[in-house]
Design an enzyme around this catalytic site. Structure first.
Site, PDB file in Angstrom:
ATOM      1  N   SER A 165     -11.477   1.678   6.578  1.00  0.00           N
ATOM      2  CA  SER A 165     -10.596   0.554   6.301  1.00  0.00           C
ATOM      3  C   SER A 165     -10.694   0.148   4.825  1.00  0.00           C
ATOM      4  CB  SER A 165     -10.914  -0.616   7.243  1.00  0.00           C
ATOM      5  OG  SER A 165      -9.949  -1.641   7.139  1.00  0.00           O
ATOM      6  N   ASP A 266      -1.417   2.454  13.426  1.00  0.00           N
ATOM      7  CA  ASP A 266      -1.945   1.624  12.343  1.00  0.00           C
ATOM      8  C   ASP A 266      -0.778   1.149  11.478  1.00  0.00           C
ATOM      9  OD1 ASP A 266      -3.165   0.609  10.013  1.00  0.00           O
ATOM     10  OD2 ASP A 266      -4.771   2.084  10.064  1.00  0.00           O
ATOM     11  N   HIS A 296      -5.667   0.984  14.360  1.00  0.00           N
ATOM     12  CA  HIS A 296      -6.650   0.796  13.295  1.00  0.00           C
ATOM     13  C   HIS A 296      -8.003   0.387  13.893  1.00  0.00           C
ATOM     14  CE1 HIS A 296      -7.590   0.207   9.008  1.00  0.00           C
ATOM     15  NE2 HIS A 296      -8.396  -0.746   9.425  1.00  0.00           N
TER      16      HIS A 296
END
Length: 323
Positions: A165, A266, A296
């Site tokens: 991330s 995502d 995600h």
């Protein structure tokens, strides 16, 4: 119907001085040095920069591989956790578990970096902390009194940068920064860029398609960047959007091998795929692993996906010969 509050979604509360109060307090996972306790990896915390209050959590597999009855040196993974710049630290359960997995399953020495958080420390503070951590690892290679887990068991010619991330964003920018640094005897074997957090002023199709995503709705992504970017900048700053023109683009042809991982659910998937295209167009050796199914952070909550990602990382690391 009440108005959506991105601060509430992140369990943070803004303060008048520009800082935030983090309302969700998860008990930290303690380190353990007891190899007989049944753990697959032992761990310890080491200060990095007391003034910045940064530190690293070090992991070593309990069972060390051997060659001809001698302990074999194993890769070093410098790990940067996710959390949207604003939350999580290296002692949180989900982050500690990652370090344990990397150490025991790769196997590797894992250095999990507890970098400063936004908005108290805005970008590029996190990139600076990443450089500090990498230089600390390098120092252990040449210091007779260096940290023994790294000095005695780490293979400095197989050092990998791994981020998830926003941690993947850190990994990329750290990789760019290192290209003009003297890291000898440390050598970077590659970057693992897992579901990188990138943004931009112009919305992508995937951002609009997943604008009301349960985990990362657009107002939350916008708030994360608002809290992390230097004041007075927007989401087309290179820290957020590496596809914009800038000096960093000239360095791309020299970048290390990259493993880029992403999932079709995502909101940032379009940006991640554009990022891969940018790397390829600049001659970077890229292994892109995109799955149409998934969201995600799915590998943090789905054991099967976690195992798949772990196997990708192992293959990426061990397919690269030591230099």
């Amino acid at each position: 119907m009440s108005k959506f509050d991105p601060y509430e979604h992140l369990n943070i509360s803004p303060n008048p001085d520009g800082s935030v109060t983090r309302l969700l307090r998860v008990p930290p996972v303690p380190t353990t040095l007891d190899e007989d306790s049944g753990v697959v990896a032992v761990s310890k915390d080491i200060p990095l920069d007391p003034e910045k209050k940064t530190w690293v959590r070090l992991f070593r597999p309990t069972k060390l591989p051997s060659n001809d009855n001698e302990v074999a040196r194993i890769p070093i993974i410098l790990y940067f956790h996710g959390g949207g710049w604003v939350v999580f630290q290296a002692s949180d359960p989900v982050v500690h578990e990652r370090g344990t997995h990397f150490a025991s399953q790769t196997p590797a020495i894992c250095v999990s970096v507890n970098y400063r958080l936004a908005p108290e420390s805005r970008l590029p503070a996190q990139y600076d902390d990443a450089v500090d951590a990498l230089l600390w690892v390098k120092k252990q290679a040449v210091d007779p009194n260096g940290e023994p887990w790294i000095r005695d068991y780490g293979d400095f010619s197989r050092t990998y940068l791994y981020g998830c991330s926003n941690g993947a964003n850190i990994t990329f920018h750290l990789g760019i920064r290192t290209l003009d640094m003297d890291l000898e005897p440390l050598k970077i074997g590659g970057l693992v860029i897992n579901q990188p957090m990138f943004g931009g002023a112009q919305r992508t199709k995937s951002e609009l398609r997943f604008a009301a995503d349960q985990l990362l709705p657009l107002p939350v992504l916008d708030l994360m960047w608002q809290l992390a970017l230097p004041k007075g900048t927007d989401r087309n700053h290179r820290y957020c959007n590496p596809m914009v023109d800038g000096a960093h683009r000239n360095l791309l042809p020299r970048l290390y091998r990259c493993l880029v991982i992403g999932y079709g659910g995502d909101p940032m998937i379009d940006r991640q795929q554009d990022f891969v295209q940018m790397l390829v167009m600049n001659g970077v050796m890229v292994e892109a692993r995109f799955d149409d199914v998934g969201f995600h952070g799915i590998d943090l909550v789905d054991p099967r996906r976690s195992a798949v990602v772990m196997n990708m990382v192992k293959e990426f690391i061990w397919s690269s010969p030591a230099k």
